[in-house]
Design a protein around this motif. Structure first.
Motif, short mmCIF file in Angstrom:
data_model
loop_
_atom_site.label_atom_id
_atom_site.label_comp_id
_atom_site.label_asym_id
_atom_site.label_seq_id
_atom_site.Cartn_x
_atom_site.Cartn_y
_atom_site.Cartn_z
N GLN A 8 2.34 1.70 -3.44
CA GLN A 8 1.33 2.21 -4.36
C GLN A 8 1.14 3.71 -4.20
O GLN A 8 1.05 4.45 -5.19
CB GLN A 8 0.00 1.48 -4.13
CG GLN A 8 0.04 0.01 -4.57
CD GLN A 8 -1.17 -0.77 -4.12
OE1 GLN A 8 -1.82 -0.42 -3.12
NE2 GLN A 8 -1.49 -1.84 -4.83
N GLU A 9 1.10 4.18 -2.96
CA GLU A 9 0.93 5.60 -2.71
C GLU A 9 2.13 6.40 -3.24
O GLU A 9 1.97 7.45 -3.89
CB GLU A 9 0.75 5.86 -1.22
CG GLU A 9 0.64 7.33 -0.84
CD GLU A 9 -0.45 8.07 -1.58
OE1 GLU A 9 -0.26 9.28 -1.88
OE2 GLU A 9 -1.50 7.47 -1.88
N LEU A 10 3.33 5.90 -3.00
CA LEU A 10 4.52 6.57 -3.51
C LEU A 10 4.53 6.60 -5.03
O LEU A 10 4.84 7.63 -5.64
CB LEU A 10 5.78 5.87 -2.99
CG LEU A 10 6.13 6.08 -1.52
CD1 LEU A 10 7.22 5.10 -1.08
CD2 LEU A 10 6.57 7.52 -1.26
N THR A 29 9.75 8.34 -6.25
CA THR A 29 9.24 9.37 -5.34
C THR A 29 10.17 9.57 -4.16
O THR A 29 10.37 10.70 -3.70
CB THR A 29 7.83 9.00 -4.86
OG1 THR A 29 6.97 8.91 -6.01
CG2 THR A 29 7.27 10.04 -3.90
N ASP A 45 -2.09 7.64 -12.37
CA ASP A 45 -2.74 6.37 -12.70
C ASP A 45 -2.17 5.78 -13.99
O ASP A 45 -2.85 4.99 -14.67
CB ASP A 45 -4.26 6.58 -12.84
CG ASP A 45 -4.90 6.99 -11.53
OD1 ASP A 45 -4.48 6.47 -10.48
OD2 ASP A 45 -5.81 7.85 -11.56
N GLU A 98 0.83 -1.21 0.00
CA GLU A 98 0.00 0.00 0.00
C GLU A 98 0.87 1.27 0.00
O GLU A 98 0.54 2.26 -0.65
CB GLU A 98 -0.93 0.01 1.21
CG GLU A 98 -1.98 -1.09 1.20
CD GLU A 98 -1.42 -2.45 1.60
OE1 GLU A 98 -0.26 -2.51 2.10
OE2 GLU A 98 -2.12 -3.46 1.40
N GLU A 99 1.97 1.23 0.73
CA GLU A 99 2.87 2.38 0.75
C GLU A 99 3.58 2.55 -0.59
O GLU A 99 3.76 3.67 -1.08
CB GLU A 99 3.89 2.25 1.88
CG GLU A 99 3.29 2.42 3.26
CD GLU A 99 4.35 2.41 4.35
OE1 GLU A 99 5.46 2.96 4.12
OE2 GLU A 99 4.08 1.87 5.42
N ALA A 135 8.10 3.24 -7.07
CA ALA A 135 7.97 3.90 -5.77
C ALA A 135 9.26 4.60 -5.38
O ALA A 135 9.24 5.69 -4.78
CB ALA A 135 7.57 2.88 -4.70
N ARG A 165 2.00 6.49 -7.07
CA ARG A 165 0.96 7.40 -7.57
C ARG A 165 1.43 8.86 -7.51
O ARG A 165 1.05 9.67 -8.35
CB ARG A 165 -0.33 7.24 -6.77
CG ARG A 165 -1.09 5.96 -7.07
CD ARG A 165 -2.48 5.96 -6.47
NE ARG A 165 -3.10 4.67 -6.60
CZ ARG A 165 -3.16 3.74 -5.63
NH1 ARG A 165 -2.62 4.01 -4.44
NH2 ARG A 165 -3.74 2.59 -5.83
N GLN A 166 2.26 9.18 -6.52
CA GLN A 166 2.74 10.57 -6.41
C GLN A 166 3.55 10.97 -7.64
O GLN A 166 3.55 12.14 -8.03
CB GLN A 166 3.59 10.72 -5.15
CG GLN A 166 2.79 10.69 -3.86
CD GLN A 166 3.68 10.85 -2.64
OE1 GLN A 166 4.60 11.65 -2.62
NE2 GLN A 166 3.42 10.07 -1.60
#
Length: 201
Positions: free
Chosen positions: A66-68, A95, A75, A63-64, A92, A70-71
């Protein structure tokens, strides 16, 4: 920009967040990247720094990652990448490099992003990190010595052999093969054919 001070800061940070085994691997990739850069007339400090950061997000929860990712990529990444930490961690890491170390060079960031998946078009630094990840001194798998020999002689041939090694391993393990790996391998062959360095086949 890719100073000794920065590299030491990155090492200190990574040592605190990575397992001992992963940290040892990272140091090995950085060393191999520096050696490949020197062989291929490329900035060794830039390559070494990319080697240090390539797995900066490797041991984060999915999940982390994925968040990184996306930054930096929104998408734009394939679902097959976004749901697989083994493929996603390089994206990731982009980022991490941007936000923590203020590294914004696109060539540098691409090398982090594509060090596992490869890309249809790769620059010298992308190839260096892609290959260094396979051949660093702590690696021990069937065919690694052949890869090291290729890397010492011809970076493009080593990239192609890296794709082949991954595909063969996944086939032997009855695992899914990321379709992009096949696409990127074919693109590498076509690029080598244009250079006259790969026989038509």
């Amino acid at each position: 920009m890719y100073s000794t001070t920065l590299k030491e800061e990155i090492k200190s940070d990574l040592k605190s967040i990575l397992s001992a085994h992963r940290y040892k691997h990272v140091l090995g990739v950085a060393k191999a990247a520096r050696q490949l850069a020197l062989r291929n007339d490329y900035d060794p400090d830039k390559a070494e720094t990319a080697g240090l950061l390539h797995d900066a997000a490797k041991q984060l929860p999915l999940e982390e990652m994925q968040e990184l990712a996306r930054q930096s990529f929104g998408d734009r990444l394939d679902d097959a990448i976004m749901t697989n930490g083994g493929l996603l961690h390089g994206y990731a890491a982009v980022t991490v490099a941007r936000t923590k170390y203020h590294l914004t060079d696109e060539e540098f960031l691409a090398a982090l992003a594509h060090h596992t998946t490869g890309a249809e078009v790769m620059g010298t630094l992308e190839k260096i990190i892609f290959v260094a990840d396979y051949i660093e001194e702590n690696r021990d798998f069937d065919g690694v010595e052949h890869l090291r020999e290729l890397a010492a002689a011809d970076l493009d041939q080593a990239v192609l052999a890296g794709y082949d090694s991954t595909i063969s391993h996944l086939l032997e393990q009855d695992k899914l093969i990321f379709a992009g790996t096949v696409i990127n391998r074919n693109a590498q062959i076509l690029a080598m054919q244009k250079k006259g360095r790969q026989k038509n086949g």
